[in-house]
Design an enzyme around this catalytic site. Sequence first.
Site, short mmCIF file in Angstrom:
data_model
loop_
_atom_site.label_atom_id
_atom_site.label_comp_id
_atom_site.label_asym_id
_atom_site.label_seq_id
_atom_site.Cartn_x
_atom_site.Cartn_y
_atom_site.Cartn_z
N CYS A 132 82.13 38.30 -2.89
CA CYS A 132 83.20 37.92 -1.97
C CYS A 132 84.59 37.93 -2.61
O CYS A 132 85.48 38.68 -2.21
CB CYS A 132 82.94 36.55 -1.37
SG CYS A 132 81.40 36.43 -0.41
N ASP B 8 82.13 38.70 6.66
CA ASP B 8 81.74 38.14 5.37
C ASP B 8 80.27 38.45 5.10
O ASP B 8 79.38 37.93 5.78
CB ASP B 8 81.97 36.62 5.39
CG ASP B 8 81.92 35.99 4.01
OD1 ASP B 8 81.63 36.72 3.04
OD2 ASP B 8 82.19 34.79 3.90
N ASP C 250 83.54 42.43 3.39
CA ASP C 250 83.90 42.31 1.97
C ASP C 250 82.81 42.83 1.05
O ASP C 250 83.08 43.15 -0.11
CB ASP C 250 84.27 40.87 1.61
CG ASP C 250 83.19 39.85 1.94
OD1 ASP C 250 82.13 40.24 2.47
OD2 ASP C 250 83.41 38.65 1.69
N ASN C 251 81.57 42.89 1.49
CA ASN C 251 80.49 43.47 0.69
C ASN C 251 79.27 43.63 1.58
O ASN C 251 79.24 43.17 2.72
CB ASN C 251 80.14 42.60 -0.53
CG ASN C 251 79.93 41.14 -0.23
OD1 ASN C 251 80.78 40.30 -0.54
ND2 ASN C 251 78.80 40.81 0.40
#
Length: 559
Positions: free
Chosen positions: A98, A62, A333-334
């Site tokens: 997210c 995350d 996710d990023n």
Amino acid sequence: MRFLSLAPDRPRRGGPRHLPSGSPAPPPPPPLLLLLLLGGCLGVSGAAKGSRRPNVVLVLADDQDEVLGGMTPLKKTKALIGEMGMTFSSAYVPSALCCPSRASILTGKYPHNHHVVNNTLEGNCSSKSWQKIQEPNTFPAILRSMCGYQTFFAGKYLNEYGAPDAGGLGHVPLGWSYWYALEKNSKYYNYTLSINGKARKHGENYSVDYLTDVLANVSLDFLDYKSNSEPFFMMISTPAPHSPWTAAPQYQNAFQNVFAPRNKNFNIHGTNKHWLIRQAKTPMTNSSIQFLDNAFRERWQTLLSVDDLVEKLVKRLEFNGELNNTYIFYTSDNGYHTGQFSLPIDKRQLYEFDIKVPLLVRGPGIKPNQTSKMLVANIDLGPTILDIAGYGLNKTQMDGMSFLPILRGASNLTWRSDVLVEYQGEGRNVTDPTCPSLSPGVSQCFPDCVCEDAYNNTYACVRTMSELWNLQYCEFDDQEVFVEVYNLTADPHQLNNIAKSIDPELLGKMNYRLMMLQSCSGPTCRTPRVFDPGYRFDPRLMFSNHGSVRTRRFSKHLL
């Protein structure tokens, strides 16, 4: 009744310590004959006759960046996945936030097709509309219903999962045999989990509550107590390295001499960039720099527990005799930034540090120590995993492409040169009382009232990569219709926006190309190379010396 049923052909090694009892057993996977009648998975190409279809494990971090060294703390992960398989050096997300990014992973779609635009229910994050329209068509749902996979989820799902207005923790998305999901956003202690639809609260005792370790333990128990008659898919979504950056006790003193990288775009003014970047205060205050240095260090500390999780998974798969028939994916996710263009800490922006992520894969047929420069995106994860399971991508409406041929070393492969990045900015309708000088419409204004987002921080980009070119073209949906263009071959830190030095006619063609991508759906998003068959884009024209010219106003295309 156990949460996970014990396979009849495996001796029991003691009761499951971390999986709760009392939850209803999930229904068995559909029988093979029914799957064949429904046009389900027919087996992955190249698999031995009579062999079971491969298992798949997806570990999702995350907010873990790639550009600023986010993989540095994960030495075991790099050794056990990257060195035993393939590392992608050009992996991107279609939205640097997210919930939209996670929705893209699950659906294989760009944000304009799954309609999750931010981290709120109003932005379709785990909303009832998402549950009704998108969840039945996620790749795990297909694996379960059409391919007979056991499907296991543990960790953070979507930021608004568990919201009372969207079914609460009793909602278990279609397609999951075993569900162990975090309520809302990432935490490390004092959180609530949905365990097959039943709430369980956790406190702040490290030995039983630290979320990364809880996810590791419940995942290991799944591997021990699942059925051995069917393949499995696991998605393990860790809280790390997302804030509040709470490291395990044994790692809280790690990296004491580590600071946020002082690269070329650190603590400099975002000249010739969108107004939101220009509003950042340069130079940053000493307190801001100290804050982001501490955040950078603590992020790395939290990742050490993720490294332990990966090691435990690989060892258990090997002990159970399943490692050689299992694909393991590791990604995020990023990305993230810590001081780039004087923006203290966050994601959301169009630059490499926010949209580029780690991607490591190992599994059957993947040679060790491989590095691929091919342009991939997280919308490709679902199609690739379905391909592994033997399910044809043409049966879906996914926008992504399967990169299984890349993993297997296919030569003369026709592949894309462009991916789309799109983001809808978030703001507040009222003035922030801690920053009274700021007008409404901005958000995430910390520290020193430097704002990381705004309503008109809404943009769309085409990221272009080929053997010769490394480009990015972006438009903002604001009153300026602001444009940013970067030649990342000559300018990898994206210091120089060259939009005003390019022929306006060429910019118009690039704008049209962007709109083609923003209006694509399913197969039209997978078309390799240039999406407009009537236009052959020549990047060499971008770098002719046209002098300073006025950029034309572009037609806007909303997300």
